[in-house]
Design a protein around this motif. Structure first.
Motif, PDB file in Angstrom:
ATOM      1  N   ALA A   2       0.836  -1.201   0.000  1.00 34.60           N
ATOM      2  CA  ALA A   2       0.000   0.000   0.000  1.00 34.60           C
ATOM      3  C   ALA A   2       0.868   1.248   0.000  1.00 34.60           C
ATOM      4  O   ALA A   2       1.911   1.286   0.623  1.00 34.60           O
ATOM      5  CB  ALA A   2      -0.923  -0.017   1.214  1.00 34.60           C
ATOM      6  N   SER A   3       0.431   2.272  -0.706  1.00 29.71           N
ATOM      7  CA  SER A   3       1.239   3.481  -0.798  1.00 29.71           C
ATOM      8  C   SER A   3       0.910   4.490   0.300  1.00 29.71           C
ATOM      9  O   SER A   3       1.674   5.401   0.556  1.00 29.71           O
ATOM     10  CB  SER A   3       1.049   4.130  -2.169  1.00 29.71           C
ATOM     11  N   LEU A   4      -0.226   4.325   0.962  1.00 24.20           N
ATOM     12  CA  LEU A   4      -0.631   5.246   2.009  1.00 24.20           C
ATOM     13  C   LEU A   4       0.260   5.078   3.241  1.00 24.20           C
ATOM     14  O   LEU A   4       0.462   3.964   3.716  1.00 24.20           O
ATOM     15  CB  LEU A   4      -2.095   4.965   2.390  1.00 24.20           C
ATOM     16  N   LEU A   5       0.809   6.190   3.723  1.00 25.95           N
ATOM     17  CA  LEU A   5       1.667   6.134   4.902  1.00 25.95           C
ATOM     18  C   LEU A   5       0.810   5.913   6.144  1.00 25.95           C
ATOM     19  O   LEU A   5      -0.174   6.619   6.370  1.00 25.95           O
ATOM     20  CB  LEU A   5       2.465   7.443   5.038  1.00 25.95           C
ATOM     21  N   ARG A   6       1.155   4.924   6.925  1.00 25.72           N
ATOM     22  CA  ARG A   6       0.448   4.607   8.162  1.00 25.72           C
ATOM     23  C   ARG A   6       1.308   5.006   9.345  1.00 25.72           C
ATOM     24  O   ARG A   6       2.521   5.059   9.254  1.00 25.72           O
ATOM     25  CB  ARG A   6       0.152   3.098   8.237  1.00 25.72           C
ATOM     26  N   LYS A   7       0.640   5.254  10.474  1.00 23.32           N
ATOM     27  CA  LYS A   7       1.351   5.689  11.675  1.00 23.32           C
ATOM     28  C   LYS A   7       1.308   4.599  12.743  1.00 23.32           C
ATOM     29  O   LYS A   7       0.238   4.113  13.095  1.00 23.32           O
ATOM     30  CB  LYS A   7       0.735   6.970  12.219  1.00 23.32           C
ATOM     31  N   LEU A   8       2.486   4.254  13.234  1.00 25.18           N
ATOM     32  CA  LEU A   8       2.653   3.245  14.274  1.00 25.18           C
ATOM     33  C   LEU A   8       3.328   3.886  15.469  1.00 25.18           C
ATOM     34  O   LEU A   8       4.337   4.578  15.314  1.00 25.18           O
ATOM     35  CB  LEU A   8       3.527   2.099  13.748  1.00 25.18           C
ATOM     36  N   ILE A   9       2.760   3.677  16.659  1.00 29.74           N
ATOM     37  CA  ILE A   9       3.438   4.112  17.879  1.00 29.74           C
ATOM     38  C   ILE A   9       3.985   2.864  18.562  1.00 29.74           C
ATOM     39  O   ILE A   9       3.266   1.869  18.719  1.00 29.74           O
ATOM     40  CB  ILE A   9       2.519   4.939  18.815  1.00 29.74           C
ATOM     41  N   VAL A  10       5.272   2.906  18.875  1.00 27.05           N
ATOM     42  CA  VAL A  10       5.947   1.803  19.561  1.00 27.05           C
ATOM     43  C   VAL A  10       6.145   2.236  21.009  1.00 27.05           C
ATOM     44  O   VAL A  10       6.812   3.232  21.278  1.00 27.05           O
ATOM     45  CB  VAL A  10       7.316   1.482  18.913  1.00 27.05           C
ATOM     46  N   VAL A  11       5.537   1.489  21.930  1.00 27.35           N
ATOM     47  CA  VAL A  11       5.636   1.799  23.354  1.00 27.35           C
ATOM     48  C   VAL A  11       6.497   0.724  23.986  1.00 27.35           C
ATOM     49  O   VAL A  11       6.051  -0.409  24.213  1.00 27.35           O
ATOM     50  CB  VAL A  11       4.240   1.853  24.019  1.00 27.35           C
ATOM     51  N   ASP A  12       7.773   1.058  24.227  1.00 24.92           N
ATOM     52  CA  ASP A  12       8.737   0.092  24.743  1.00 24.92           C
ATOM     53  C   ASP A  12       9.880   0.864  25.390  1.00 24.92           C
ATOM     54  O   ASP A  12      10.377   1.826  24.816  1.00 24.92           O
ATOM     55  CB  ASP A  12       9.262  -0.767  23.581  1.00 24.92           C
ATOM     56  N   ASP A  13      10.285   0.425  26.585  1.00 26.54           N
ATOM     57  CA  ASP A  13      11.344   1.134  27.305  1.00 26.54           C
ATOM     58  C   ASP A  13      12.743   0.609  26.990  1.00 26.54           C
ATOM     59  O   ASP A  13      13.722   1.166  27.448  1.00 26.54           O
ATOM     60  CB  ASP A  13      11.098   1.054  28.822  1.00 26.54           C
ATOM     61  N   ASP A  14      12.866  -0.450  26.192  1.00 27.35           N
ATOM     62  CA  ASP A  14      14.176  -1.033  25.884  1.00 27.35           C
ATOM     63  C   ASP A  14      14.719  -0.434  24.586  1.00 27.35           C
ATOM     64  O   ASP A  14      14.223  -0.737  23.499  1.00 27.35           O
ATOM     65  CB  ASP A  14      14.052  -2.554  25.744  1.00 27.35           C
ATOM     66  N   PRO A  15      15.766   0.415  24.693  1.00 26.75           N
ATOM     67  CA  PRO A  15      16.273   1.104  23.502  1.00 26.75           C
ATOM     68  C   PRO A  15      16.834   0.159  22.445  1.00 26.75           C
ATOM     69  O   PRO A  15      16.752   0.437  21.249  1.00 26.75           O
ATOM     70  CB  PRO A  15      17.361   2.044  24.040  1.00 26.75           C
ATOM     71  N   VAL A  16      17.393  -0.976  22.850  1.00 29.56           N
ATOM     72  CA  VAL A  16      17.937  -1.931  21.885  1.00 29.56           C
ATOM     73  C   VAL A  16      16.804  -2.550  21.066  1.00 29.56           C
ATOM     74  O   VAL A  16      16.869  -2.613  19.840  1.00 29.56           O
ATOM     75  CB  VAL A  16      18.766  -3.023  22.600  1.00 29.56           C
ATOM     76  N   ASP A  17      15.749  -2.985  21.745  1.00 25.35           N
ATOM     77  CA  ASP A  17      14.601  -3.556  21.040  1.00 25.35           C
ATOM     78  C   ASP A  17      13.979  -2.537  20.093  1.00 25.35           C
ATOM     79  O   ASP A  17      13.603  -2.870  18.967  1.00 25.35           O
ATOM     80  CB  ASP A  17      13.537  -4.053  22.028  1.00 25.35           C
ATOM     81  N   VAL A  18      13.883  -1.293  20.535  1.00 22.92           N
ATOM     82  CA  VAL A  18      13.293  -0.241  19.701  1.00 22.92           C
ATOM     83  C   VAL A  18      14.139  -0.008  18.445  1.00 22.92           C
ATOM     84  O   VAL A  18      13.610   0.123  17.347  1.00 22.92           O
ATOM     85  CB  VAL A  18      13.111   1.070  20.502  1.00 22.92           C
ATOM     86  N   ARG A  19      15.461  -0.003  18.614  1.00 22.48           N
ATOM     87  CA  ARG A  19      16.340   0.158  17.438  1.00 22.48           C
ATOM     88  C   ARG A  19      16.127  -0.982  16.451  1.00 22.48           C
ATOM     89  O   ARG A  19      16.068  -0.765  15.244  1.00 22.48           O
ATOM     90  CB  ARG A  19      17.817   0.215  17.864  1.00 22.48           C
ATOM     91  N   PHE A  20      16.008  -2.213  16.971  1.00 25.81           N
ATOM     92  CA  PHE A  20      15.752  -3.365  16.105  1.00 25.81           C
ATOM     93  C   PHE A  20      14.433  -3.202  15.353  1.00 25.81           C
ATOM     94  O   PHE A  20      14.353  -3.463  14.162  1.00 25.81           O
ATOM     95  CB  PHE A  20      15.727  -4.669  16.905  1.00 25.81           C
ATOM     96  N   VAL A  21      13.395  -2.780  16.054  1.00 26.58           N
ATOM     97  CA  VAL A  21      12.080  -2.589  15.425  1.00 26.58           C
ATOM     98  C   VAL A  21      12.170  -1.540  14.327  1.00 26.58           C
ATOM     99  O   VAL A  21      11.730  -1.758  13.191  1.00 26.58           O
ATOM    100  CB  VAL A  21      11.008  -2.177  16.471  1.00 26.58           C
ATOM    101  N   MET A  22      12.767  -0.399  14.638  1.00 27.71           N
ATOM    102  CA  MET A  22      12.833   0.705  13.665  1.00 27.71           C
ATOM    103  C   MET A  22      13.671   0.311  12.442  1.00 27.71           C
ATOM    104  O   MET A  22      13.289   0.582  11.311  1.00 27.71           O
ATOM    105  CB  MET A  22      13.339   1.972  14.341  1.00 27.71           C
ATOM    106  N   ARG A  23      14.784  -0.357  12.698  1.00 27.22           N
ATOM    107  CA  ARG A  23      15.642  -0.794  11.587  1.00 27.22           C
ATOM    108  C   ARG A  23      14.910  -1.823  10.727  1.00 27.22           C
ATOM    109  O   ARG A  23      14.981  -1.789   9.497  1.00 27.22           O
ATOM    110  CB  ARG A  23      16.936  -1.375  12.149  1.00 27.22           C
TER     111      ARG A  23
END
Length: 135
Positions: A2-23
């Motif tokens: 899909a070409s429509l940009l969707r918005k996701l909020i990631v609620v997580d206090d672990d910076p390593v896990d968040v980096r993995f998700v974003m990457r």
């Protein structure tokens, strides 16, 4: 995809896990704009005033945990039907059952590798963006 940009909020206090998700979402080429919040109370405030298409929520966080935030979100008109995907290090059956009982749309155990996170991001995008009809 899909070409429509969707918005996701990631609620997580672990910076390593968040980096993995974003990457992983970036590597997957997902049409998803990611906002990260490390605290459930801050996330609660953001979600009260800002619209997101999806919520990726960890359970184990200091202060208000993800399960309490999930209950709160399901009680609000704005977020009552927003897809919430729990992404937790816990594979405990009681956590899984509790998440679904409290309104989670899906539950996944955090991968242990970047390639596992890529698989998660690709699967997330294939289902939630390309297949599922959002409320």
């Amino acid at each position: 995809m899909a070409s429509l940009l969707r918005k996701l909020i990631v609620v997580d206090d672990d910076p390593v896990d968040v980096r993995f998700v974003m990457r992983a979402f970036s590597d997957a080429g997902s049409p998803i704009e990611i906002t990260h919040v490390a605290d459930a109370e801050v996330a609660s405030d953001r979600l009260a005033t800002e619209a997101f298409d999806y919520i990726l929520l960890d359970i184990n966080m200091p202060g208000t945990n993800g399960m309490d935030l999930l209950k709160r979100l399901r009680g609000r008109t704005r977020t009552a039907v927003t897809p919430v995907i729990m992404l937790s290090s816990s594979s405990n059956t009681s956590d899984v059952n509790s998440a679904y009982e409290n309104g989670a749309n899906a539950y996944a155990v955090k991968p242990s590798t970047l390639s596992g996170y890529r698989d998660f991001a690709e699967g997330f995008t294939r289902f939630w963006v390309d297949v599922a009809v959002s409320p």
